[in-house]
Design an enzyme around this catalytic site. Structure first.
Site, PDB file in Angstrom:
ATOM      1  N   ASN A   2      14.016 -84.463  28.848  1.00  0.00           N
ATOM      2  CA  ASN A   2      14.261 -84.011  27.750  1.00  0.00           C
ATOM      3  C   ASN A   2      15.252 -84.553  26.627  1.00  0.00           C
ATOM      4  O   ASN A   2      16.040 -85.713  27.091  1.00  0.00           O
ATOM      5  CB  ASN A   2      15.350 -83.033  29.136  1.00  0.00           C
ATOM      6  CG  ASN A   2      16.693 -82.606  27.794  1.00  0.00           C
ATOM      7  OD1 ASN A   2      16.358 -82.179  27.058  1.00  0.00           O
ATOM      8  ND2 ASN A   2      18.316 -82.020  28.568  1.00  0.00           N
ATOM      9  N   CYS A   3      14.909 -84.507  25.773  1.00  0.00           N
ATOM     10  CA  CYS A   3      15.596 -84.728  24.710  1.00  0.00           C
ATOM     11  C   CYS A   3      15.591 -83.976  23.167  1.00  0.00           C
ATOM     12  O   CYS A   3      15.161 -84.527  21.963  1.00  0.00           O
ATOM     13  CB  CYS A   3      15.042 -86.460  23.765  1.00  0.00           C
ATOM     14  SG  CYS A   3      13.101 -85.879  23.474  1.00  0.00           S
ATOM     15  N   VAL A   4      16.310 -82.935  23.676  1.00  0.00           N
ATOM     16  CA  VAL A   4      16.464 -81.959  22.182  1.00  0.00           C
ATOM     17  C   VAL A   4      18.090 -81.744  23.041  1.00  0.00           C
ATOM     18  O   VAL A   4      18.741 -81.286  21.970  1.00  0.00           O
ATOM     19  CB  VAL A   4      15.687 -80.399  22.446  1.00  0.00           C
ATOM     20  CG1 VAL A   4      14.468 -81.151  21.447  1.00  0.00           C
ATOM     21  CG2 VAL A   4      15.429 -79.957  23.709  1.00  0.00           C
TER      22      VAL A   4
END
Lengths: 125, 428
Positions: free
Chosen positions: B241-243
């Site tokens: 996850n990278c938001v």
């Protein structure tokens, strides 16, 4: 027709049928969904994303289901809360139009992913 | 299961001829590392950089942070199911390059955020300003679809951590931490009077840039599952996850999950720690009901007295958090929630997207809307255009001298919902 997509995402408009396309903002999509939920349409996917960053998105796609004769109070609560939260979060922020194409892409990918979860072929919607 | 985390204290990282640890200094052969990572044909270019605590360096946009380690005894070196063959994790001896971190940078989409400032005001907010960071900037070949791009960057970080971790294989550790918990029957026989506690860890599981992996399995595809806490400490859980920069759980934070470590510290003293339930946060309401019912059922089946639930993200996961809480409280299981708040600049708004009267014990990891002022950096590692994205949320955030005003939302790990960070409350 089992599912209906409420969206303002031009990418989704290009690819899918069974659309309720909203010519307007993320908030307009939420309001359209609220109106449909009050008409007895079932809410299938959650109206909000999973992070703050996705609230900056100009686009949003929400999956709806069949219309029934009764209104689902849980769905009403979810969509109403989502609208309150969306408005609250946009008070001090603005929609990130600079990356509109990227948001359209991610919204479309997340939508595809949700259909996969529902075991529905996105291409046949 | 018994796991030894053998910490080798790292006091600096340097590039050099041979990848090794000498007197607490991690030396990395850049060429070897780059060629190792470029074995993946999807990678066009790799840039390696080092960021040390105190340097006027800004890293952006961060995708993941990983602790470099090597397993010297027991099965499952690396990240089984992802970067290495599947193996049972949770038992054996692991040499940890403690104080070092691999930070991956790569803008998969333009709106990604995730800043680490190594100095000044910004450093106060992220735990990764205190680690010696080996930054791996990954450029894939052209024409990759976004899913392959994301997978390439994720895998490169894990491989880099595995490669560097090897340097610690023969090194004598500075401290050895032992984590051992037996079966439920054994532990309950040992501590019959202590309350049984489970930890429910929620993972964003919603698609591209919104995924988590357990032994390489996308958590979107699972129903809630029970892990021995050692499995997570040994690398079973990976971030994709990278938001949600402020409250994403990086792989490093999974490897060092504060809730697990704190529950371990109390095990046998004030409570009986029964394990970890990993719960996916799905997008469909049916999916949410399924996972929340199932999570509550697991807790009831194990017969616990209390549950600690940590969330990941903000928005639709708030519904899951409270649905699990309601189910547990109504079954007589005491529940503590760990989340963060999105309560406006002044901290006065309702903090979560959802509420429930059953949520009577809630720990906050901080307010994601809190505004921080970050002075310009001498050096930016990654993509400095992303800085404009951070400031893009509102007008006047990027001042003429390069000073940036942004919300904590943009800072990696600043409001961690598993408590691996620096936000705290002061009593006056």
């Amino acid at each position: 027709m089992k599912y209906l997509i409420a969206t303002n995402n031009p990418l989704v408009k290009k690819k899918a049928d069974n659309l309720c396309f909203v010519e307007g903002s993320y908030e307009d999509v939420l309001i359209k969904v609220r109106d449909l939920v009050y008409e007895g349409v079932e809410l299938v996917s959650h109206p909000l994303g999973a992070s703050m960053r996705m609230l900056f998105s100009p686009y949003r796609s929400i999956i709806l289901g069949q219309k029934s004769k009764t209104i689902n109070p849980f769905h009403v609560e979810i969509i109403e809360n989502s609208i309150i939260n969306y408005r609250k979060n946009l008070e001090a922020r603005k929609v990130d139009w600079v990356h509109a194409d990227d948001y359209a892409l991610i919204d479309n990918e997340l939508l595809k992913s949700t259909f996969k979860d529902l075991e529905v072929d996105f291409n046949k919607i | 299961m018994k796991l030894e985390l053998r910490r080798i204290h790292i006091k600096d990282i340097q590039l050099g001829k041979e990848t090794a640890v000498k007197d607490g200094v991690l030396i990395v052969n850049e060429e070897e590392l780059v060629s190792k990572l470029k074995e993946d044909e999807r990678i066009k270019d790799i840039k390696i950089d080092i960021a040390r605590p105190g340097e006027k360096v800004r890293i952006i946009p961060v995708k993941d942070v990983i602790e470099p380690r090597v397993k010297i005894e027991g099965t499952g070196n690396g990240f089984p199911g992802v970067s290495s063959k599947i193996a049972q994790l949770g038992e054996g001896k692991v040499n940890v390059l403690y104080g070092a971190a691999v930070v991956t940078v790569g803008d998969i989409v333009g709106f990604q955020e995730g800043v680490i400032d190594m100095w000044g005001e910004g450093a106060k907010w992220t735990p990764f300003s205190k680690t010696y960071n080996l930054v791996v900037d990954i450029t894939p070949v052209e024409g990759l679809d976004p899913h392959s791009h994301e997978a390439t960057v994720r895998l490169a970080g894990l491989k880099a951590a595995e490669f560097i971790g090897e340097a610690g294989r023969e090194v004598t550790p500075d401290e050895v931490l032992t984590y051992e918990i037996g079966s439920h029957v054994e532990e309950t026989a040992k501590y019959p009077d202590l309350p049984k506690v489970l930890y429910v860890e929620m993972l964003i599981s919603q698609g591209l840039l919104h995924d988590g992996y357990i032994y390489g399995v996308n958590s979107q595809k699972i129903i809630p599952t029970l892990l021995h806490p050692n499995e997570e400490l040994d690398g079973a859980v990976i971030s994709g996850n990278c938001v949600a920069a402020c409250d994403k759980i990086t792989t490093y934070q999974h490897q060092n999950n504060s809730v697990i470590l704190d529950l371990y510290a109390q095990h046998g003293k004030t409570l009986n720690f029964m394990g970890v339930v990993l719960t996916p946060e799905l997008t469909t309401l049916e999916g949410k009901f399924r996972t929340c019912d199932y999570t509550a059922k697991l807790c009831k089946m194990i017969g616990v007295d209390g549950v600690i639930i940590s969330e990941e993200g903000y928005g639709n996961p708030d519904s899951d958090l409270l649905m699990i809480c309601k189910r547990l409280e109504n079954s007589g299981i005491k529940t503590v929630l760990i989340t963060d708040e999105c309560s406006g600049r002044d901290g006065m708004s309702q903090p979560l997207a959802d509420t429930a009267k059953e949520a009577v014990a809630v720990v906050s990891g901080g307010n994601v809307s809190h505004v921080v002022t970050l002075p310009p950096a001498d050096k930016v590692i990654g993509n400095d255009e992303s800085i404009a994205t951070l400031a893009g949320g509102w007008d006047g955030a990027l001042l003429e001298d390069g000073t940036l005003m942004c919300e904590l939302n943009a800072v990696i790990g600043s409001t961690s919902e598993i408590g691996y960070h620096y936000c705290t409350a002061k009593l006056y």
